[in-house]
Design a protein around this motif. Structure first.
Motif, PDB file in Angstrom:
ATOM      1  N   LEU A   1       0.794  -1.197  -0.031  1.00  0.00           N
ATOM      2  CA  LEU A   1       0.345   0.015  -0.108  1.00  0.00           C
ATOM      3  C   LEU A   1       0.339   1.002   0.310  1.00  0.00           C
ATOM      4  O   LEU A   1       0.654   2.156  -0.723  1.00  0.00           O
ATOM      5  CB  LEU A   1      -1.043   0.450   1.605  1.00  0.00           C
ATOM      6  N   ALA A   2       2.211   1.050   0.880  1.00  0.00           N
ATOM      7  CA  ALA A   2       3.004   2.352   1.031  1.00  0.00           C
ATOM      8  C   ALA A   2       3.690   2.691  -0.599  1.00  0.00           C
ATOM      9  O   ALA A   2       3.808   4.016  -0.483  1.00  0.00           O
ATOM     10  CB  ALA A   2       4.207   2.158   1.977  1.00  0.00           C
ATOM     11  N   ALA A   3       3.726   1.841  -1.342  1.00  0.00           N
ATOM     12  CA  ALA A   3       4.316   1.439  -2.422  1.00  0.00           C
ATOM     13  C   ALA A   3       3.212   1.833  -3.803  1.00  0.00           C
ATOM     14  O   ALA A   3       3.448   1.924  -4.653  1.00  0.00           O
ATOM     15  CB  ALA A   3       4.958   0.120  -2.949  1.00  0.00           C
ATOM     16  N   GLY A   4       2.446   2.419  -3.640  1.00  0.00           N
ATOM     17  CA  GLY A   4       1.282   2.695  -4.387  1.00  0.00           C
ATOM     18  C   GLY A   4       0.383   1.444  -5.032  1.00  0.00           C
ATOM     19  O   GLY A   4      -0.137   2.052  -5.600  1.00  0.00           O
ATOM     20  N   TYR A   5       0.230   0.893  -4.056  1.00  0.00           N
ATOM     21  CA  TYR A   5      -0.224  -0.499  -5.127  1.00  0.00           C
ATOM     22  C   TYR A   5      -2.020  -0.891  -3.986  1.00  0.00           C
ATOM     23  O   TYR A   5      -2.053  -0.110  -2.897  1.00  0.00           O
ATOM     24  CB  TYR A   5       0.221  -1.862  -5.168  1.00  0.00           C
ATOM     25  N   ILE A   6      -2.590  -1.068  -4.814  1.00  0.00           N
ATOM     26  CA  ILE A   6      -3.950  -1.521  -4.475  1.00  0.00           C
ATOM     27  C   ILE A   6      -3.239  -2.679  -4.241  1.00  0.00           C
ATOM     28  O   ILE A   6      -2.897  -3.248  -3.992  1.00  0.00           O
ATOM     29  CB  ILE A   6      -5.584  -1.710  -5.893  1.00  0.00           C
ATOM     30  N   THR A   7      -4.126  -3.349  -2.402  1.00  0.00           N
ATOM     31  CA  THR A   7      -4.219  -4.473  -1.908  1.00  0.00           C
ATOM     32  C   THR A   7      -5.124  -5.307  -1.790  1.00  0.00           C
ATOM     33  O   THR A   7      -5.953  -4.735  -1.010  1.00  0.00           O
ATOM     34  CB  THR A   7      -3.163  -4.073   0.012  1.00  0.00           C
ATOM     35  N   VAL A   8      -5.004  -6.410  -2.079  1.00  0.00           N
ATOM     36  CA  VAL A   8      -6.159  -7.627  -1.774  1.00  0.00           C
ATOM     37  C   VAL A   8      -5.642  -8.705  -0.964  1.00  0.00           C
ATOM     38  O   VAL A   8      -4.810  -9.194  -1.099  1.00  0.00           O
ATOM     39  CB  VAL A   8      -6.665  -7.573  -3.618  1.00  0.00           C
TER      40      VAL A   8
END
Length: 252
Positions: A220-227
């Motif tokens: 999340l901190a790296a800019g991704y949506i986390t699922v």
């Protein structure tokens, strides 16, 4: 993938008038679904799956100008009442959020996540969606992600639950989506100290970031949506403990 119109319950733990729930309801409705909104009438963050006082109690409610229903209760209670048909035809699926602030790691107390898990115990699939900001600027991004996730979720086995965290950035700036392992701990840890008069005082301690690269916190901190697909309470197929007790208490 074609989207089938569903009766969708929208709920949250920030209150039925929060900006997050309004953005979520708009996004799901724009995707062509029949939306009903039932949520606490005030902030119920951190209540988990509590439904205290449900049996035999009159549960007060109010209807906002936009038709959203606020109840004197928790997100889990909102799901239960809606499923029982208290506010019209029962929902087929639940979307909980948009939570102001992320829900990363094993967040047992999150009312947003608990609402989704409660739905699974009542024969529905659900997703909990959170945005990585307490005062978000891009709720429309999280709403778009939720609508697309719902498009996928409706074809999955009943009881499927997703916990999704979305960066607070414009839609075009998302790096993509990644499956994420739950971070082993939250960046904030509760500590108990003692007041001058001897009573316990709960405080927060900020911890260093985790070293793992595949957790919801890091991605999340790296800019991704986390699922992260999650489950609630379920039986484990291991009878060792029962066998131990059976040896000691079985009647010959």
């Amino acid at each position: 993938m074609a989207s089938e119109q569903l009766r969708v319950l929208i709920t949250n733990d920030d209150g039925y008038e929060s900006e997050g729930i309004q953005a979520l309801a708009s996004a799901i409705e724009a995707a062509g679904h029949d939306v009903m909104v039932v949520a606490p009438w005030n902030d119920q963050s951190g209540v988990g799956s509590a439904r205290a006082g449900m049996i035999g109690r009159r549960i007060a409610s109010k209807v906002g100008e936009n038709g959203f229903i606020g109840i004197d209760g928790t997100p889990a209670l909102s799901v239960t009442l809606a499923r029982l048909g208290a506010y019209g035809p029962p929902p087929e699926i639940v979307v909980s959020g948009i939570n102001h602030g992320h829900n990363i790691g094993p967040i047992l107390h999150s009312g947003t996540v608990a609402a989704a898990l409660t739905a699974a115990t009542q024969g529905m699939s659900a997703l909990a969606i959170s945005i990585n900001a307490e005062d978000p600027s891009h709720l429309d991004t999280a709403g778009a992600v939720a609508a697309e996730a719902l498009n996928w979720l409706q074809d999955q086995p009943i009881g499927t639950v997703l916990s999704i965290n979305v960066p607070d950035v414009p839609l075009a700036e998302l790096k993509g989506a990644r499956w994420a392992r739950l971070a082993p701990y939250s960046r904030s840890r509760l500590l108990v100290t003692e007041s001058p008069t001897g009573e316990p005082v709960v405080t927060l301690q900020t911890l260093p970031p985790a070293e793992e690269t595949d957790t919801d916190e890091v991605l999340l901190a790296a800019g991704y949506i986390t699922v992260t697909p999650i489950t609630g309470v379920q039986a484990i197929a291991d009878d060792a403990s029962a066998a131990y007790l059976d040896e000691r208490f079985a009647v010959d």
